[in-house]
Design an enzyme around this catalytic site. Structure first.
Site, PDB file in Angstrom:
ATOM      1  N   HIS A 112       0.806  -1.224   0.000  1.00 13.78           N
ATOM      2  CA  HIS A 112       0.000   0.000   0.000  1.00 13.78           C
ATOM      3  C   HIS A 112       0.836   1.270   0.000  1.00 13.78           C
ATOM      4  CE1 HIS A 112      -3.445  -2.595   1.825  1.00 13.78           C
ATOM      5  NE2 HIS A 112      -3.296  -2.773   0.527  1.00 13.78           N
ATOM      6  N   GLY A 177      -1.527  -9.772  12.493  1.00 13.27           N
ATOM      7  CA  GLY A 177      -2.198  -8.506  12.753  1.00 13.27           C
ATOM      8  C   GLY A 177      -2.955  -7.912  11.592  1.00 13.27           C
ATOM      9  N   SER A 179      -6.824  -8.036   9.486  1.00 14.18           N
ATOM     10  CA  SER A 179      -8.210  -8.506   9.531  1.00 14.18           C
ATOM     11  C   SER A 179      -8.553  -9.410   8.355  1.00 14.18           C
ATOM     12  CB  SER A 179      -9.160  -7.305   9.529  1.00 14.18           C
ATOM     13  OG  SER A 179      -9.032  -6.575   8.314  1.00 14.18           O
ATOM     14  N   ASN A 204      -7.495 -11.274  17.962  1.00 14.24           N
ATOM     15  CA  ASN A 204      -8.890 -11.446  17.534  1.00 14.24           C
ATOM     16  C   ASN A 204      -8.901 -11.953  16.097  1.00 14.24           C
ATOM     17  OD1 ASN A 204     -10.298 -10.172  19.943  1.00 14.24           O
ATOM     18  ND2 ASN A 204      -9.022  -8.449  19.261  1.00 14.24           N
TER      19      ASN A 204
END
Length: 237
Positions: A112, A177, A179, A204
């Site tokens: 990116h 790390g 999503s 998560n």
């Protein structure tokens, strides 16, 4: 086809996202209700935003650059460097900071873009280093305004083909790390070889990770543990 020669180091591809940089104090928009460092992404991270208000966009990335330069690589970044002693490691990152490089990683692909570079707003091939604030006076040789070297929403990802190639060749894929919701980066796992091992490190982790090892821990703790395990497996042979 991957080599079975014992003198050839195994190839590890590491895909990192905001979670690894967050532990160095850097924020991303997905953790803050659609905001990135207090700004709506559509106001600072799209080509339309730059055309509408280039000064606002430059101010935003100047602020991010200052925050990045004040941050330091954490134990997760450093652990990946140790892994290079035993494996051929390629880091593919969605992050625009330079924490992997400052930690010492040898090969980093920035999907990116990079905060420490700028490019022409017209000629994509004109890319220069940028270690200080960008201004509206910064132009290329043809007089076109320079913009942050960032892949904004709605733009193609120039280095994605290289990321695919590296992932296809990997013996091991480590995801840290992220999503796995931002495309095309999220699709990279689909290019891993059938016999490649995939490990996700995240406090998560995303749902639906079938046949994938998951280390449910923050980046610094989880990556250090995984790297130590991978190094021990080499020392035992």
């Amino acid at each position: 086809m991957k080599s079975n020669q014992t003198n050839v180091r195994e190839k590890v591809v590491v895909l990192t996202g905001s979670g690894i940089s967050a532990e160095s104090g850097l924020q991303t928009f997905r953790d803050h209700g659609g905001l990135w460092a207090g700004q709506k992404v559509e106001d600072v991270a799209t080509p339309e935003a730059f055309k509408r208000d280039p000064q606002k966009v430059l101010d935003f990335y100047n602020q991010l650059r200052k925050q990045m330069l004040a941050a330091r690589p954490n134990e997760a970044h450093k652990a990946l460097v140790r892994l290079e002693e035993f494996y051929q490691v390629d880091v593919i990152t969605q992050n625009v900071d330079d924490l992997h490089e400052r930690a010492g990683s040898s090969h980093v692909v920035h999907l990116h873009g990079e905060l420490l570079k700028a490019r022409s707003s017209v000629n994509e091939q004109v890319i220069v280093d940028c270690f200080s604030d960008q201004t509206l006076e910064d132009v290329d040789a043809d007089g076109f305004l320079m913009r942050p070297y960032i892949v904004w929403f709605g733009e193609p990802v120039p280095l994605f083909d290289e990321a695919i190639r590296l992932t296809q060749q990997a013996d091991k894929v480590i995801v840290i790390g992220t999503s796995l919701q931002v495309y095309p980066a999220a699709s990279l796992l689909h290019y891993a070889a059938a016999d490649a091992t995939i490990t996700v490190v995240d406090p998560n982790p995303p749902q639906g990770l079938n046949n994938i090892e998951v280390i449910c821990a923050p980046a610094q703790v989880g990556v250090a543990s995984l790297v130590n395990s991978l190094i021990e497996s080499k020392n035992d042979k």
